[in-house]
Motif scaffolding. Structure first.
Motif, PDB file in Angstrom:
ATOM      1  N   LEU A 232      99.449 -36.988  27.604  1.00 61.45           N
ATOM      2  CA  LEU A 232     100.732 -36.489  28.079  1.00 61.45           C
ATOM      3  C   LEU A 232     100.802 -35.001  27.795  1.00 61.45           C
ATOM      4  CD1 LEU A 232     103.290 -39.204  26.917  1.00 61.45           C
ATOM      5  CD2 LEU A 232     102.368 -38.838  29.200  1.00 61.45           C
ATOM      6  N   LEU A 233     101.213 -34.257  28.775  1.00 56.90           N
ATOM      7  CA  LEU A 233     101.389 -32.819  28.636  1.00 56.90           C
ATOM      8  C   LEU A 233     102.879 -32.550  28.524  1.00 56.90           C
ATOM      9  CD1 LEU A 233     100.294 -29.908  28.815  1.00 56.90           C
ATOM     10  CD2 LEU A 233     100.475 -30.121  31.300  1.00 56.90           C
ATOM     11  N   PHE A 234     103.319 -32.067  27.362  1.00 53.17           N
ATOM     12  CA  PHE A 234     104.724 -31.747  27.129  1.00 53.17           C
ATOM     13  C   PHE A 234     104.913 -30.241  27.145  1.00 53.17           C
ATOM     14  CE2 PHE A 234     104.499 -35.905  25.097  1.00 53.17           C
ATOM     15  CZ  PHE A 234     105.628 -36.499  25.596  1.00 53.17           C
ATOM     16  N   GLN A 235     105.899 -29.781  27.897  1.00 51.92           N
ATOM     17  CA  GLN A 235     106.288 -28.373  27.927  1.00 51.92           C
ATOM     18  C   GLN A 235     105.083 -27.451  28.085  1.00 51.92           C
ATOM     19  OE1 GLN A 235     108.537 -28.035  24.293  1.00 51.92           O
ATOM     20  NE2 GLN A 235     110.406 -28.625  25.304  1.00 51.92           N
ATOM     21  N   ALA A 236     104.160 -27.842  28.935  1.00 50.39           N
ATOM     22  CA  ALA A 236     102.973 -27.038  29.251  1.00 50.39           C
ATOM     23  C   ALA A 236     102.138 -26.693  28.023  1.00 50.39           C
ATOM     24  CB  ALA A 236     103.379 -25.771  29.998  1.00 50.39           C
ATOM     25  N   GLN A 237     102.186 -27.518  27.001  1.00 48.07           N
ATOM     26  CA  GLN A 237     101.386 -27.300  25.797  1.00 48.07           C
ATOM     27  C   GLN A 237     100.215 -28.277  25.794  1.00 48.07           C
ATOM     28  OE1 GLN A 237     102.021 -24.874  23.448  1.00 48.07           O
ATOM     29  NE2 GLN A 237     103.600 -24.228  24.866  1.00 48.07           N
ATOM     30  N   LEU A 238      99.014 -27.736  25.712  1.00 51.59           N
ATOM     31  CA  LEU A 238      97.834 -28.594  25.644  1.00 51.59           C
ATOM     32  C   LEU A 238      97.537 -28.932  24.192  1.00 51.59           C
ATOM     33  CD1 LEU A 238      95.465 -26.844  28.193  1.00 51.59           C
ATOM     34  CD2 LEU A 238      96.775 -28.933  28.519  1.00 51.59           C
ATOM     35  N   SER A 239      97.489 -30.204  23.888  1.00 45.05           N
ATOM     36  CA  SER A 239      97.187 -30.630  22.523  1.00 45.05           C
ATOM     37  C   SER A 239      95.720 -30.345  22.225  1.00 45.05           C
ATOM     38  CB  SER A 239      97.466 -32.126  22.358  1.00 45.05           C
ATOM     39  OG  SER A 239      96.528 -32.871  23.104  1.00 45.05           O
ATOM     40  N   MET A 240      95.393 -30.369  20.960  1.00 46.18           N
ATOM     41  CA  MET A 240      94.000 -30.168  20.556  1.00 46.18           C
ATOM     42  C   MET A 240      93.113 -31.258  21.147  1.00 46.18           C
ATOM     43  SD  MET A 240      93.946 -27.383  18.915  1.00 46.18           S
ATOM     44  CE  MET A 240      92.345 -27.397  18.133  1.00 46.18           C
ATOM     45  N   GLU A 241      93.645 -32.474  21.267  1.00 47.16           N
ATOM     46  CA  GLU A 241      92.871 -33.571  21.839  1.00 47.16           C
ATOM     47  C   GLU A 241      92.526 -33.304  23.301  1.00 47.16           C
ATOM     48  OE1 GLU A 241      95.718 -34.056  20.131  1.00 47.16           O
ATOM     49  OE2 GLU A 241      94.989 -35.082  18.320  1.00 47.16           O
ATOM     50  N   VAL A 242      93.504 -32.803  24.067  1.00 46.10           N
ATOM     51  CA  VAL A 242      93.264 -32.492  25.474  1.00 46.10           C
ATOM     52  C   VAL A 242      92.216 -31.388  25.598  1.00 46.10           C
ATOM     53  CG1 VAL A 242      94.290 -31.540  27.577  1.00 46.10           C
ATOM     54  CG2 VAL A 242      95.556 -33.215  26.235  1.00 46.10           C
ATOM     55  N   GLN A 243      92.357 -30.364  24.771  1.00 46.12           N
ATOM     56  CA  GLN A 243      91.398 -29.254  24.819  1.00 46.12           C
ATOM     57  C   GLN A 243      89.988 -29.742  24.480  1.00 46.12           C
ATOM     58  OE1 GLN A 243      92.770 -25.633  22.819  1.00 46.12           O
ATOM     59  NE2 GLN A 243      94.855 -26.419  22.989  1.00 46.12           N
ATOM     60  N   PHE A 244      89.876 -30.591  23.469  1.00 43.79           N
ATOM     61  CA  PHE A 244      88.567 -31.106  23.070  1.00 43.79           C
ATOM     62  C   PHE A 244      87.964 -31.953  24.189  1.00 43.79           C
ATOM     63  CE2 PHE A 244      85.686 -34.098  21.009  1.00 43.79           C
ATOM     64  CZ  PHE A 244      84.884 -33.227  20.296  1.00 43.79           C
ATOM     65  N   TYR A 245      88.776 -32.849  24.753  1.00 43.69           N
ATOM     66  CA  TYR A 245      88.290 -33.714  25.825  1.00 43.69           C
ATOM     67  C   TYR A 245      87.808 -32.877  27.007  1.00 43.69           C
ATOM     68  CZ  TYR A 245      87.834 -38.243  28.113  1.00 43.69           C
ATOM     69  OH  TYR A 245      87.332 -39.376  28.697  1.00 43.69           O
ATOM     70  N   ALA A 246      88.569 -31.850  27.359  1.00 37.63           N
ATOM     71  CA  ALA A 246      88.197 -30.983  28.476  1.00 37.63           C
ATOM     72  C   ALA A 246      86.881 -30.256  28.197  1.00 37.63           C
ATOM     73  CB  ALA A 246      89.307 -29.983  28.758  1.00 37.63           C
ATOM     74  N   ARG A 247      86.706 -29.807  26.952  1.00 38.27           N
ATOM     75  CA  ARG A 247      85.457 -29.127  26.597  1.00 38.27           C
ATOM     76  C   ARG A 247      84.266 -30.082  26.672  1.00 38.27           C
ATOM     77  NH1 ARG A 247      85.552 -25.679  21.367  1.00 38.27           N
ATOM     78  NH2 ARG A 247      83.614 -24.974  22.303  1.00 38.27           N
ATOM     79  N   VAL A 248      84.459 -31.308  26.192  1.00 39.86           N
ATOM     80  CA  VAL A 248      83.374 -32.296  26.256  1.00 39.86           C
ATOM     81  C   VAL A 248      83.079 -32.617  27.726  1.00 39.86           C
ATOM     82  CG1 VAL A 248      82.745 -34.686  25.740  1.00 39.86           C
ATOM     83  CG2 VAL A 248      83.802 -33.260  23.979  1.00 39.86           C
ATOM     84  N   ARG A 249      84.113 -32.781  28.504  1.00 40.29           N
ATOM     85  CA  ARG A 249      83.952 -33.118  29.938  1.00 40.29           C
ATOM     86  C   ARG A 249      83.108 -32.058  30.654  1.00 40.29           C
ATOM     87  NH1 ARG A 249      83.513 -34.002  34.744  1.00 40.29           N
ATOM     88  NH2 ARG A 249      84.873 -35.163  36.126  1.00 40.29           N
ATOM     89  N   ALA A 250      83.302 -30.791  30.297  1.00 44.26           N
ATOM     90  CA  ALA A 250      82.615 -29.687  30.965  1.00 44.26           C
ATOM     91  C   ALA A 250      81.298 -29.297  30.284  1.00 44.26           C
ATOM     92  CB  ALA A 250      83.540 -28.477  31.017  1.00 44.26           C
ATOM     93  N   ALA A 251      80.974 -29.934  29.176  1.00 39.74           N
ATOM     94  CA  ALA A 251      79.797 -29.543  28.388  1.00 39.74           C
ATOM     95  C   ALA A 251      78.492 -29.754  29.144  1.00 39.74           C
ATOM     96  CB  ALA A 251      79.759 -30.330  27.079  1.00 39.74           C
ATOM     97  N   ASP A 252      77.533 -28.890  28.814  1.00 37.32           N
ATOM     98  CA  ASP A 252      76.185 -29.059  29.349  1.00 37.32           C
ATOM     99  C   ASP A 252      75.214 -29.262  28.186  1.00 37.32           C
ATOM    100  OD1 ASP A 252      75.831 -26.541  28.226  1.00 37.32           O
ATOM    101  OD2 ASP A 252      75.848 -25.497  30.148  1.00 37.32           O
ATOM    102  N   ASN A 253      73.926 -29.285  28.451  1.00 39.07           N
ATOM    103  CA  ASN A 253      72.929 -29.496  27.403  1.00 39.07           C
ATOM    104  C   ASN A 253      73.064 -28.505  26.247  1.00 39.07           C
ATOM    105  OD1 ASN A 253      71.432 -31.756  28.134  1.00 39.07           O
ATOM    106  ND2 ASN A 253      70.254 -30.594  29.619  1.00 39.07           N
ATOM    107  N   PHE A 254      73.351 -27.270  26.573  1.00 36.79           N
ATOM    108  CA  PHE A 254      73.479 -26.229  25.545  1.00 36.79           C
ATOM    109  C   PHE A 254      74.644 -26.523  24.601  1.00 36.79           C
ATOM    110  CE2 PHE A 254      75.212 -22.179  24.074  1.00 36.79           C
ATOM    111  CZ  PHE A 254      74.108 -21.674  23.401  1.00 36.79           C
ATOM    112  N   ASP A 255      75.759 -27.022  25.159  1.00 39.08           N
ATOM    113  CA  ASP A 255      76.962 -27.291  24.352  1.00 39.08           C
ATOM    114  C   ASP A 255      76.810 -28.512  23.470  1.00 39.08           C
ATOM    115  OD1 ASP A 255      78.382 -25.130  25.531  1.00 39.08           O
ATOM    116  OD2 ASP A 255      78.796 -26.388  27.282  1.00 39.08           O
ATOM    117  N   ILE A 256      76.090 -29.502  23.934  1.00 42.05           N
ATOM    118  CA  ILE A 256      75.966 -30.746  23.169  1.00 42.05           C
ATOM    119  C   ILE A 256      74.842 -30.596  22.203  1.00 42.05           C
ATOM    120  CG2 ILE A 256      75.379 -33.186  23.339  1.00 42.05           C
ATOM    121  CD1 ILE A 256      77.222 -33.394  25.605  1.00 42.05           C
TER     122      ILE A 256
END
Length: 99
Positions: free
Chosen positions: A75-99
């Motif tokens: 859930l996105l409240f008041q346009a604030q991204l939680s740390m969980e959302v940010q982490f999930y987004a980073r993992v989603r976009a990760a490549d071999n170098f990031d992992i």
């Protein structure tokens, strides 16, 4: 959907319904209206999914599980991204170098 009254009403008398503390998205989806001044409760539900064709899918799932992210629904409240959302987004976009 039903309304339960707490006192008697005369036929034709105006009745007010309290929908409770709901975000405008819920009010619009389930009741057909949204409140203009509902910023405190406004939220947007969204979910991330990992690409089933991603060659790193297994590693990404392990990384999310290791970090206690068991759900892909946020859930996105008041346009604030939680740390969980940010982490999930980073993992989603990760490549071999990031992992």
């Amino acid at each position: 959907f039903s309304v339960v009254i707490q006192r008697p009403y005369i036929t034709g008398q105006q009745v007010f319904v309290d929908y409770g503390p709901l975000p405008s998205s819920h009010l619009l989806l389930f009741y057909g209206f949204a409140l203009e001044d509902n910023k405190k409760r406004d939220s947007v539900a969204f979910h991330f999914t990992l690409d089933p064709e991603d060659p790193l899918r297994s590693e990404k799932e392990d990384l999310l599980t290791t970090n206690n992210l068991k759900s892909d629904l946020f859930l996105l409240f008041q346009a604030q991204l939680s740390m969980e959302v940010q982490f999930y987004a980073r993992v989603r976009a990760a490549d071999n170098f990031d992992i």
